[in-house]
Motif scaffolding. Structure first.
Motif, PDB file in Angstrom:
ATOM      1  N   ASN A  90      -4.619  13.309  -5.783  1.00 51.80           N
ATOM      2  CA  ASN A  90      -5.105  12.519  -6.914  1.00 51.80           C
ATOM      3  C   ASN A  90      -6.221  11.595  -6.417  1.00 51.80           C
ATOM      4  OD1 ASN A  90      -5.490  10.794  -9.145  1.00 51.80           O
ATOM      5  ND2 ASN A  90      -3.344  10.977  -9.776  1.00 51.80           N
ATOM      6  N   LEU A  91      -7.413  12.157  -6.280  1.00 51.41           N
ATOM      7  CA  LEU A  91      -8.524  11.424  -5.689  1.00 51.41           C
ATOM      8  C   LEU A  91      -8.914  10.213  -6.527  1.00 51.41           C
ATOM      9  CD1 LEU A  91     -10.607  11.253  -3.425  1.00 51.41           C
ATOM     10  CD2 LEU A  91     -12.088  12.751  -4.761  1.00 51.41           C
ATOM     11  N   ALA A  92      -8.849  10.320  -7.840  1.00 58.55           N
ATOM     12  CA  ALA A  92      -9.220   9.200  -8.705  1.00 58.55           C
ATOM     13  C   ALA A  92      -8.300   8.000  -8.472  1.00 58.55           C
ATOM     14  CB  ALA A  92      -9.174   9.629 -10.171  1.00 58.55           C
ATOM     15  N   LEU A  93      -7.006   8.264  -8.311  1.00 56.59           N
ATOM     16  CA  LEU A  93      -6.066   7.172  -8.061  1.00 56.59           C
ATOM     17  C   LEU A  93      -6.252   6.609  -6.654  1.00 56.59           C
ATOM     18  CD1 LEU A  93      -3.836   5.536  -9.337  1.00 56.59           C
ATOM     19  CD2 LEU A  93      -2.182   7.231  -8.537  1.00 56.59           C
ATOM     20  N   ALA A  94      -6.590   7.462  -5.700  1.00 54.74           N
ATOM     21  CA  ALA A  94      -6.881   6.980  -4.350  1.00 54.74           C
ATOM     22  C   ALA A  94      -8.072   6.034  -4.371  1.00 54.74           C
ATOM     23  CB  ALA A  94      -7.156   8.159  -3.414  1.00 54.74           C
ATOM     24  N   LEU A  95      -9.091   6.365  -5.163  1.00 51.05           N
ATOM     25  CA  LEU A  95     -10.249   5.485  -5.288  1.00 51.05           C
ATOM     26  C   LEU A  95      -9.857   4.169  -5.947  1.00 51.05           C
ATOM     27  CD1 LEU A  95     -13.278   4.991  -4.957  1.00 51.05           C
ATOM     28  CD2 LEU A  95     -13.626   6.124  -7.173  1.00 51.05           C
ATOM     29  N   GLU A  96      -8.947   4.214  -6.911  1.00 50.57           N
ATOM     30  CA  GLU A  96      -8.468   2.968  -7.538  1.00 50.57           C
ATOM     31  C   GLU A  96      -7.783   2.074  -6.513  1.00 50.57           C
ATOM     32  OE1 GLU A  96      -5.372   1.441 -11.047  1.00 50.57           O
ATOM     33  OE2 GLU A  96      -6.002   3.545 -10.999  1.00 50.57           O
ATOM     34  N   TRP A  97      -6.987   2.679  -5.635  1.00 53.52           N
ATOM     35  CA  TRP A  97      -6.355   1.903  -4.571  1.00 53.52           C
ATOM     36  C   TRP A  97      -7.410   1.296  -3.643  1.00 53.52           C
ATOM     37  CZ3 TRP A  97      -1.768  -0.164  -3.577  1.00 53.52           C
ATOM     38  CH2 TRP A  97      -0.649   0.309  -4.269  1.00 53.52           C
ATOM     39  N   ARG A  98      -8.427   2.095  -3.299  1.00 54.92           N
ATOM     40  CA  ARG A  98      -9.477   1.595  -2.415  1.00 54.92           C
ATOM     41  C   ARG A  98     -10.170   0.387  -3.025  1.00 54.92           C
ATOM     42  NH1 ARG A  98      -9.673   2.037   2.221  1.00 54.92           N
ATOM     43  NH2 ARG A  98     -10.557   4.060   2.760  1.00 54.92           N
ATOM     44  N   LEU A  99     -10.579   0.489  -4.271  1.00 61.61           N
ATOM     45  CA  LEU A  99     -11.360  -0.582  -4.892  1.00 61.61           C
ATOM     46  C   LEU A  99     -10.497  -1.800  -5.210  1.00 61.61           C
ATOM     47  CD1 LEU A  99     -13.687   1.512  -7.226  1.00 61.61           C
ATOM     48  CD2 LEU A  99     -14.123   0.663  -4.907  1.00 61.61           C
ATOM     49  N   SER A 100      -9.236  -1.580  -5.606  1.00 63.06           N
ATOM     50  CA  SER A 100      -8.348  -2.708  -5.903  1.00 63.06           C
ATOM     51  C   SER A 100      -8.014  -3.489  -4.637  1.00 63.06           C
ATOM     52  CB  SER A 100      -7.059  -2.205  -6.567  1.00 63.06           C
ATOM     53  OG  SER A 100      -7.322  -1.634  -7.826  1.00 63.06           O
ATOM     54  N   THR A 101      -7.681  -2.773  -3.562  1.00 68.12           N
ATOM     55  CA  THR A 101      -7.361  -3.475  -2.314  1.00 68.12           C
ATOM     56  C   THR A 101      -8.608  -4.116  -1.720  1.00 68.12           C
ATOM     57  OG1 THR A 101      -7.535  -1.361  -1.115  1.00 68.12           O
ATOM     58  CG2 THR A 101      -5.332  -2.096  -1.754  1.00 68.12           C
ATOM     59  N   ILE A 141       0.875  -1.177   0.000  1.00 67.87           N
ATOM     60  CA  ILE A 141       0.000   0.000   0.000  1.00 67.87           C
ATOM     61  C   ILE A 141       0.913   1.227   0.000  1.00 67.87           C
ATOM     62  CG2 ILE A 141      -1.878  -1.144   1.241  1.00 67.87           C
ATOM     63  CD1 ILE A 141      -0.978   0.525   3.735  1.00 67.87           C
ATOM     64  N   PRO A 142       0.425   2.374  -0.470  1.00 66.71           N
ATOM     65  CA  PRO A 142       1.257   3.586  -0.448  1.00 66.71           C
ATOM     66  C   PRO A 142       1.623   3.984   0.976  1.00 66.71           C
ATOM     67  CG  PRO A 142      -0.670   3.882  -1.861  1.00 66.71           C
ATOM     68  CD  PRO A 142      -0.893   2.616  -1.095  1.00 66.71           C
ATOM     69  N   LEU A 143       2.856   4.440   1.147  1.00 67.13           N
ATOM     70  CA  LEU A 143       3.297   4.855   2.471  1.00 67.13           C
ATOM     71  C   LEU A 143       2.576   6.122   2.913  1.00 67.13           C
ATOM     72  CD1 LEU A 143       5.344   3.726   4.502  1.00 67.13           C
ATOM     73  CD2 LEU A 143       7.017   5.331   3.589  1.00 67.13           C
ATOM     74  N   ASP A 144       2.263   6.997   1.964  1.00 67.89           N
ATOM     75  CA  ASP A 144       1.583   8.257   2.298  1.00 67.89           C
ATOM     76  C   ASP A 144       0.284   8.363   1.509  1.00 67.89           C
ATOM     77  OD1 ASP A 144       0.832  10.770   3.095  1.00 67.89           O
ATOM     78  OD2 ASP A 144       2.724  11.748   2.602  1.00 67.89           O
ATOM     79  N   PHE A 145      -0.688   7.547   1.901  1.00 71.24           N
ATOM     80  CA  PHE A 145      -1.973   7.561   1.217  1.00 71.24           C
ATOM     81  C   PHE A 145      -2.717   8.890   1.393  1.00 71.24           C
ATOM     82  CE2 PHE A 145      -6.537   6.520   0.928  1.00 71.24           C
ATOM     83  CZ  PHE A 145      -6.574   6.044  -0.381  1.00 71.24           C
ATOM     84  N   PRO A 146      -2.677   9.542   2.566  1.00 68.24           N
ATOM     85  CA  PRO A 146      -3.375  10.823   2.688  1.00 68.24           C
ATOM     86  C   PRO A 146      -2.918  11.855   1.656  1.00 68.24           C
ATOM     87  CG  PRO A 146      -2.827   9.985   4.851  1.00 68.24           C
ATOM     88  CD  PRO A 146      -2.132   9.095   3.862  1.00 68.24           C
ATOM     89  N   GLN A 147      -1.613  11.906   1.378  1.00 71.64           N
ATOM     90  CA  GLN A 147      -1.129  12.845   0.374  1.00 71.64           C
ATOM     91  C   GLN A 147      -1.618  12.464  -1.013  1.00 71.64           C
ATOM     92  OE1 GLN A 147       3.010  12.817  -1.129  1.00 71.64           O
ATOM     93  NE2 GLN A 147       3.122  14.935  -0.389  1.00 71.64           N
ATOM     94  N   LEU A 148      -1.585  11.157  -1.329  1.00 73.35           N
ATOM     95  CA  LEU A 148      -2.082  10.709  -2.622  1.00 73.35           C
ATOM     96  C   LEU A 148      -3.552  11.064  -2.789  1.00 73.35           C
ATOM     97  CD1 LEU A 148      -1.327   7.321  -4.336  1.00 73.35           C
ATOM     98  CD2 LEU A 148      -3.670   8.136  -4.197  1.00 73.35           C
ATOM     99  N   LYS A 149      -4.333  10.837  -1.739  1.00 71.00           N
ATOM    100  CA  LYS A 149      -5.757  11.149  -1.789  1.00 71.00           C
ATOM    101  C   LYS A 149      -5.996  12.640  -2.007  1.00 71.00           C
ATOM    102  CE  LYS A 149      -9.762  11.349   1.282  1.00 71.00           C
ATOM    103  NZ  LYS A 149     -10.232  11.150   2.661  1.00 71.00           N
ATOM    104  N   GLU A 150      -5.219  13.456  -1.336  1.00 65.73           N
ATOM    105  CA  GLU A 150      -5.382  14.903  -1.440  1.00 65.73           C
ATOM    106  C   GLU A 150      -5.075  15.409  -2.849  1.00 65.73           C
ATOM    107  OE1 GLU A 150      -3.421  18.984   0.458  1.00 65.73           O
ATOM    108  OE2 GLU A 150      -3.141  17.059   1.458  1.00 65.73           O
TER     109      GLU A 150
END
Length: 280
Positions: free
Chosen positions: A223-234, A212-221
């Motif tokens: 690049n929300l679309a990619l954060a959602l991809e991480w959510r659904l893939s995991t 998983i990304p080490l800094d997911f909060p920054q990624l979410k802030e």
């Protein structure tokens, strides 16, 4: 800095806890009448005080499963300027000490599996195990930490008769081997981390790794679309792993890498090695 950990029981101190909760999450806190009722009926609230000021807390109340009472750890918050200083670990260890003193054998809680700081604390440092996955556990949330994504959670169980004194899995033996990784992180053309599933012979594997990304909060802030991809893939992967008998029992980070890996083992084998017959 002089830090002390203290049981919170009075209305005055519960009010301080509510104020810190509101500051951390940016939303209305739990009503005082509810937290007061909880701590007077088997619940445990513990505050971390720096030079007399509340800078962190953990709040819990009794739960029950299959006729056994356990402690449900509902919330832990640390003031922003005091994070990454080991206060969360100290609060959880104090919570475990107090829970044992009161007769509890297990503590259960949930956390977002994409939050690596929480994952490393819960699994690697405390020695708890993630035993189930709850999709959109709390529904749509509008606080500062959880808005804009489904509130998926790992369900964690911490058995107080096996508080971690040493690593339960040899991380050194895994540090150079990525053959067990069923999920890794690749990079997009603009440098963002994206989830990449890998084919692994899971039937022959003694353990699995998932990144998983080490800094997911920054990624979410950013690049929300990619954060959602991480959510659904995991979500899809973790739900399948739990259904097939795997549990996440540890986490590891390598210096300089932008990811953390969860370490999964088969629950049946895990319990067999500990000489237990009951499941999580």
């Amino acid at each position: 800095m002089s830090l002390s950990l203290q049981i919170i029981e009075t209305m005055e101190r519960l009010k301080e806890m509510a104020e810190l909760e509101a500051d951390v999450w940016g939303t209305a806190p739990i009503p005082l009448h509810q937290t007061l009722t909880a701590v007077k009926n088997g619940g445990i609230a513990i505050g971390a005080y720096a030079d007399g000021k509340l800078v962190g807390f953990v709040y819990s109340f009794p739960g029950m499963q299959n006729g056994e009472v356990y402690l449900c750890s509902h919330m832990m918050g640390i003031a922003e300027s005091f994070r990454d200083q080991g206060i969360g670990y100290r609060l959880k260890m104090k919570q475990a000490e107090e829970a044992q003193r009161r007769g509890y054998r297990r503590i259960r809680w949930t956390y977002d599996p994409l939050q690596s700081r929480n994952g490393y604390l819960n699994l690697a440092k405390l020695g708890a195990a993630a035993v189930d996955y709850v999709e959109n556990c709390y529904g749509e949330m509008d606080d500062a930490l959880n808005s804009e994504l489904p509130s998926d959670r790992f369900l964690v169980e911490w058995r107080l008769d096996e508080l971690r004194t040493e690593k339960r899995i040899s991380i050194a033996a895994l540090s150079e081997d990525r053959n067990a990784a069923v999920l890794e992180a690749g990079k997009t053309v603009d440098g963002w981390l994206r989830p990449v599933l890998r084919d692994v012979d899971e039937n022959a594997a003694p353990l699995l790794l998932t990144a998983i990304p080490l800094d997911f909060p920054q990624l979410k802030e950013r690049n929300l679309a990619l954060a959602l991809e991480w959510r659904l893939s995991t979500r899809a992967l973790f739900v399948r792993l739990f259904a097939e008998g795997w549990i996440a029992v540890d986490a590891m980070r390598r210096k300089g890498e932008p990811v953390m890996h969860y370490i999964w083992v088969r629950q049946e084998e895990w319990l067999r090695k500990k000489g237990e017959n009951d499941g999580y």
